[in-house]
Design a protein around this motif. Structure first.
Motif, PDB file in Angstrom:
ATOM      1  N   THR A  75       0.880  -1.165   0.000  1.00  0.00           N
ATOM      2  CA  THR A  75       0.000   0.000   0.000  1.00  0.00           C
ATOM      3  C   THR A  75       0.915   1.213   0.000  1.00  0.00           C
ATOM      4  O   THR A  75       1.793   1.333   0.852  1.00  0.00           O
ATOM      5  N   HIS A  76       0.733   2.084  -0.965  1.00  0.00           N
ATOM      6  CA  HIS A  76       1.734   3.118  -1.263  1.00  0.00           C
ATOM      7  C   HIS A  76       1.487   4.382  -0.445  1.00  0.00           C
ATOM      8  O   HIS A  76       0.813   5.319  -0.881  1.00  0.00           O
ATOM      9  N   TRP A  77       2.068   4.395   0.743  1.00  0.00           N
ATOM     10  CA  TRP A  77       1.894   5.499   1.692  1.00  0.00           C
ATOM     11  C   TRP A  77       2.448   6.811   1.136  1.00  0.00           C
ATOM     12  O   TRP A  77       2.043   7.881   1.564  1.00  0.00           O
ATOM     13  N   GLN A  78       3.389   6.736   0.204  1.00  0.00           N
ATOM     14  CA  GLN A  78       3.978   7.963  -0.355  1.00  0.00           C
ATOM     15  C   GLN A  78       3.257   8.425  -1.618  1.00  0.00           C
ATOM     16  O   GLN A  78       3.634   9.440  -2.213  1.00  0.00           O
ATOM     17  N   SER A  79       2.234   7.697  -2.029  1.00  0.00           N
ATOM     18  CA  SER A  79       1.469   8.103  -3.210  1.00  0.00           C
ATOM     19  C   SER A  79       0.791   9.451  -2.964  1.00  0.00           C
ATOM     20  O   SER A  79       0.288   9.707  -1.867  1.00  0.00           O
ATOM     21  N   PRO A  80       0.738  10.309  -3.995  1.00  0.00           N
ATOM     22  CA  PRO A  80       0.030  11.584  -3.824  1.00  0.00           C
ATOM     23  C   PRO A  80      -1.483  11.399  -3.645  1.00  0.00           C
ATOM     24  O   PRO A  80      -2.183  12.330  -3.268  1.00  0.00           O
ATOM     25  N   ASP A  81      -1.975  10.176  -3.901  1.00  0.00           N
ATOM     26  CA  ASP A  81      -3.402   9.877  -3.741  1.00  0.00           C
ATOM     27  C   ASP A  81      -3.685   9.111  -2.446  1.00  0.00           C
ATOM     28  O   ASP A  81      -4.755   8.521  -2.292  1.00  0.00           O
ATOM     29  N   TYR A  82      -2.721   9.140  -1.532  1.00  0.00           N
ATOM     30  CA  TYR A  82      -2.880   8.492  -0.225  1.00  0.00           C
ATOM     31  C   TYR A  82      -3.456   9.515   0.752  1.00  0.00           C
ATOM     32  O   TYR A  82      -2.822  10.528   1.064  1.00  0.00           O
ATOM     33  N   PHE A  83      -4.676   9.256   1.242  1.00  0.00           N
ATOM     34  CA  PHE A  83      -5.349  10.186   2.156  1.00  0.00           C
ATOM     35  C   PHE A  83      -5.877   9.471   3.402  1.00  0.00           C
ATOM     36  O   PHE A  83      -6.767   9.979   4.091  1.00  0.00           O
ATOM     37  N   LEU A 441      -7.433   6.100  -5.116  1.00  0.00           N
ATOM     38  CA  LEU A 441      -7.097   6.807  -3.888  1.00  0.00           C
ATOM     39  C   LEU A 441      -7.338   5.858  -2.714  1.00  0.00           C
ATOM     40  O   LEU A 441      -7.923   4.784  -2.878  1.00  0.00           O
ATOM     41  N   PHE A 442      -6.878   6.268  -1.535  1.00  0.00           N
ATOM     42  CA  PHE A 442      -7.082   5.470  -0.325  1.00  0.00           C
ATOM     43  C   PHE A 442      -7.467   6.423   0.794  1.00  0.00           C
ATOM     44  O   PHE A 442      -6.736   7.368   1.105  1.00  0.00           O
ATOM     45  N   ILE A 443      -8.668   6.204   1.364  1.00  0.00           N
ATOM     46  CA  ILE A 443      -9.109   6.952   2.546  1.00  0.00           C
ATOM     47  C   ILE A 443      -9.459   5.948   3.642  1.00  0.00           C
ATOM     48  O   ILE A 443      -9.573   4.753   3.377  1.00  0.00           O
ATOM     49  N   ALA A 460       0.692  13.662   2.125  1.00  0.00           N
ATOM     50  CA  ALA A 460       1.776  12.991   1.390  1.00  0.00           C
ATOM     51  C   ALA A 460       2.619  14.046   0.673  1.00  0.00           C
ATOM     52  O   ALA A 460       2.081  15.028   0.151  1.00  0.00           O
ATOM     53  N   PRO A 461       3.937  13.864   0.643  1.00  0.00           N
ATOM     54  CA  PRO A 461       4.820  14.901   0.072  1.00  0.00           C
ATOM     55  C   PRO A 461       4.533  15.250  -1.387  1.00  0.00           C
ATOM     56  O   PRO A 461       4.778  16.371  -1.805  1.00  0.00           O
ATOM     57  N   LEU A 462       4.012  14.293  -2.169  1.00  0.00           N
ATOM     58  CA  LEU A 462       3.790  14.541  -3.594  1.00  0.00           C
ATOM     59  C   LEU A 462       2.389  15.060  -3.917  1.00  0.00           C
ATOM     60  O   LEU A 462       2.079  15.347  -5.076  1.00  0.00           O
ATOM     61  N   THR A 463       1.530  15.176  -2.910  1.00  0.00           N
ATOM     62  CA  THR A 463       0.142  15.570  -3.163  1.00  0.00           C
ATOM     63  C   THR A 463       0.048  17.031  -3.619  1.00  0.00           C
ATOM     64  O   THR A 463       0.614  17.924  -2.994  1.00  0.00           O
ATOM     65  N   GLU A 464      -0.700  17.227  -4.729  1.00  0.00           N
ATOM     66  CA  GLU A 464      -0.964  18.574  -5.253  1.00  0.00           C
ATOM     67  C   GLU A 464      -2.479  18.772  -5.327  1.00  0.00           C
ATOM     68  O   GLU A 464      -3.247  17.831  -5.120  1.00  0.00           O
ATOM     69  N   GLU A 465      -2.883  19.985  -5.687  1.00  0.00           N
ATOM     70  CA  GLU A 465      -4.317  20.287  -5.743  1.00  0.00           C
ATOM     71  C   GLU A 465      -5.053  19.354  -6.707  1.00  0.00           C
ATOM     72  O   GLU A 465      -6.175  18.921  -6.438  1.00  0.00           O
ATOM     73  N   ARG A 466      -4.414  19.010  -7.825  1.00  0.00           N
ATOM     74  CA  ARG A 466      -5.077  18.141  -8.810  1.00  0.00           C
ATOM     75  C   ARG A 466      -5.429  16.774  -8.215  1.00  0.00           C
ATOM     76  O   ARG A 466      -6.453  16.186  -8.568  1.00  0.00           O
ATOM     77  N   HIS A 467      -4.610  16.288  -7.309  1.00  0.00           N
ATOM     78  CA  HIS A 467      -4.898  14.980  -6.690  1.00  0.00           C
ATOM     79  C   HIS A 467      -6.132  15.077  -5.792  1.00  0.00           C
ATOM     80  O   HIS A 467      -6.946  14.159  -5.738  1.00  0.00           O
ATOM     81  N   VAL A 468      -6.241  16.190  -5.079  1.00  0.00           N
ATOM     82  CA  VAL A 468      -7.390  16.408  -4.188  1.00  0.00           C
ATOM     83  C   VAL A 468      -8.671  16.520  -5.018  1.00  0.00           C
ATOM     84  O   VAL A 468      -9.697  15.913  -4.694  1.00  0.00           O
ATOM     85  N   VAL A 469      -8.595  17.263  -6.118  1.00  0.00           N
ATOM     86  CA  VAL A 469      -9.768  17.452  -6.986  1.00  0.00           C
ATOM     87  C   VAL A 469     -10.191  16.119  -7.617  1.00  0.00           C
ATOM     88  O   VAL A 469     -11.387  15.781  -7.653  1.00  0.00           O
ATOM     89  N   GLU A 470      -9.213  15.350  -8.095  1.00  0.00           N
ATOM     90  CA  GLU A 470      -9.526  14.041  -8.709  1.00  0.00           C
ATOM     91  C   GLU A 470     -10.120  13.081  -7.675  1.00  0.00           C
ATOM     92  O   GLU A 470     -11.055  12.327  -7.974  1.00  0.00           O
ATOM     93  N   ALA A 471      -9.582  13.117  -6.466  1.00  0.00           N
ATOM     94  CA  ALA A 471     -10.100  12.248  -5.399  1.00  0.00           C
ATOM     95  C   ALA A 471     -11.567  12.587  -5.131  1.00  0.00           C
ATOM     96  O   ALA A 471     -12.413  11.693  -4.971  1.00  0.00           O
ATOM     97  N   TRP A 472     -11.874  13.880  -5.090  1.00  0.00           N
ATOM     98  CA  TRP A 472     -13.253  14.310  -4.838  1.00  0.00           C
ATOM     99  C   TRP A 472     -14.180  13.857  -5.970  1.00  0.00           C
ATOM    100  O   TRP A 472     -15.305  13.424  -5.726  1.00  0.00           O
ATOM    101  N   LYS A 473     -13.679  13.943  -7.208  1.00  0.00           N
ATOM    102  CA  LYS A 473     -14.493  13.493  -8.353  1.00  0.00           C
ATOM    103  C   LYS A 473     -14.820  12.008  -8.227  1.00  0.00           C
ATOM    104  O   LYS A 473     -15.960  11.583  -8.465  1.00  0.00           O
TER     105      LYS A 473
END
Length: 488
Positions: A75-83, A441-443, A460-473
């Motif tokens: 499970t990729h804890w460093q992924s920008p889609d890890y929440f 993503l992972f919540i 996560a260190p690599l998380t950007e706004e686009r990841h948050v927006v995609e996760a919400w979608k």
């Protein structure tokens, strides 16, 4: 290729380059992996031999196996889609410090076993204490000081043992059955485990109920009442565990009031700021630990949200002698002049194990290579991304924010048309499962006041706004699908 020697500088250079390239490629492609591993229990036994090889294999063969067999089970804890849960930061600086620590590979249980390891730990924890504006009593220049533990669970255990032994010296060892520990029902389960290990009777572990009226913070009145009742029953209150940034909802316990109650009743007052402590290096969040001056010990995990690779849990105590009295041993084979002359700190006496790694190197590197200014900006960016996610939740009337957002965690849930708590809980369970099974993503979740809540932790260190927006979608799409099934 030459056979691999136990240690050889040139082979280390060659193989080390290959490993760094492999890891860098992993980070470059990390978004291509499902965030939550999708394998079934026992998957790996079917893929690996049932005994170790007799003859050496090549590094390339091993790396190929990592790629094809190990990474699918990660499970990729460093992924920008890890929440999920809370973050567990990795960084270039943290990685380099970890690499250097592995290279030197010393076992620094006492000063003499590597003076630099002990002294650097004292110095960097003083640096971090000053960045957090902790009272001077927590600095190594006085009676207290800092120590790096593996986790917050170890930190709370060692201070609980120190507090227990201080009381038993006064009350007699047979009084252990009367010792009482207090915390809120939002406190981390590590305190309960520490009580089990320390021999505190289970019936004397007081879990005080919280609710939305205090935003799930511990009520001072509730604590005072419980202490008074226990004293009148002939019990001995001795330890309070408070939290800044609870796991479920990042609630902040009222430290000044709790400190006064603890001090007037002779309790050891411990503050667990494992997650939110990092935010307190930002001046605008420092007020969250106002009241720390009344505490006996304070803990934050640099490995959560402070760009320091796991494990690095910073613990400060006001009175180091309490830890040492509780945890020191002095066998003949460890005796040395520096220790016996009381001129040095021996960190073996501040922790459970004897051996310890050179963990201060990575924290030192993080503080030096990023600087406090960049670390503050890093924290603020995650908090801003969480604020944006909260905004998105608020714009969709099908959802609600379920607890106040203080740092970078948003607690939210999908509303059910029927006014039925269990049905709403089931709907959110299904949403969690649907979202996580996409691999996009992972919540994770929690339960507050018997309500099943989804947690979205940015960090996560690599998380950007686009990841948050995609996760919400993705959350919205899965919610639409689940709600349409209800209508059918």
């Amino acid at each position: 290729m030459d056979e691999l020697k136990p240690m050889d500088a040139e082979q280390l250079r060659e193989y080390g380059h290959k490993m760094v390239d492999f890891i860098a490629d992993y980070y470059k492609n990390i978004e291509n992996f499902p965030v939550l591993s999708q394998v079934q229990p026992g998957y790996l036994r079917e893929l690996l031999p049932d005994s170790a090889p007799v003859h050496p294999e090549s590094l390339q063969d091993v790396l190929d196996d990592v790629q094809s067999k190990i990474l699918p089970g990660v499970t990729h804890w460093q992924s920008p889609d890890y929440f999920a849960y809370f973050p567990s930061n990795s960084s270039v600086a943290g990685f380099l410090g970890e690499m250097l620590s592995a290279g030197i590979n010393m076992v620094g249980f006492s000063w003499i076993t590597s003076p630099a390891a002990t002294e650097l730990e004292m110095i960097v924890l003083d640096w971090l204490a000053k960045a957090l504006k902790l009272p001077d009593e927590f600095l190594s220049t006085g009676q207290g000081g800092g120590v790096i533990q593996g986790t917050a669970s170890e930190a709370v255990l060692v201070v609980l043992l120190a507090a227990r032994d201080q009381v038993l010296i006064r009350a007699g060892k047979d009084a252990i059955g009367k010792l009482v520990v207090y915390s809120s029902d939002q406190n981390h389960s590590s305190l309960q485990k520490a009580c089990k290990i320390a021999g505190i009777h289970p019936e004397n572990f007081r879990v005080l109920k919280t609710d939305s009226s205090t935003d799930y913070a511990l009520s001072p009145e509730s604590l005072s009442g419980a202490i008074s009742q226990d004293i009148s029953s002939g019990l001995i209150p001795f330890f309070l565990g408070a939290t800044v940034g609870t796991t479920s909802s990042t609630a902040v316990d009222p430290l000044p009031e709790l400190g006064k109650i603890s001090n007037s009743n002779g309790l050891w007052f411990h503050i667990d700021a494992a997650y939110a402590g990092s935010a307190c290096v930002c001046p605008e969040y420092r007020h969250c630990i106002n009241g720390v001056e009344g505490a006996n010990s304070f803990n934050m995990n640099a490995h959560k949200w402070f760009l320091t690779n796991f494990d690095c849990s910073a613990l400060w105590v006001k009175d180091r002698s309490a830890l040492i009295q509780s945890l020191s041993t002095n066998p003949e084979f460890l005796k040395n002049k520096a220790s016996q002359d009381n001129k040095v700190v021996d960190y073996k006496d501040w922790q459970i194990p004897l051996g310890r790694r050179f963990r201060s190197l990575k924290l030192w590197m993080v503080l030096r290579l990023y600087g406090l200014e960049n670390l503050q900006a890093y924290i603020r960016n995650h908090i801003e991304l969480a604020r944006k996610f909260e905004e998105l939740v608020n714009l969709d009337p099908r959802f609600e924010v379920a607890a106040p957002r203080r740092f970078s965690l948003v607690c939210f849930r999908l509303l059910s048309a029927e006014n039925n708590v269990e049905r709403a809980n089931q709907l959110n369970r299904e949403l969690l499962e649907a979202v996580n099974s996409t691999g996009e993503l992972f919540i994770s979740h929690t339960v507050l006041s018997e309500t099943y809540i989804l947690r979205f932790a940015v960090g996560a260190p690599l998380t950007e706004e686009r990841h948050v927006v995609e996760a919400w979608k993705t959350l919205q799409e899965k919610a639409s699908f689940l709600l349409s099934k209800l209508i059918e």
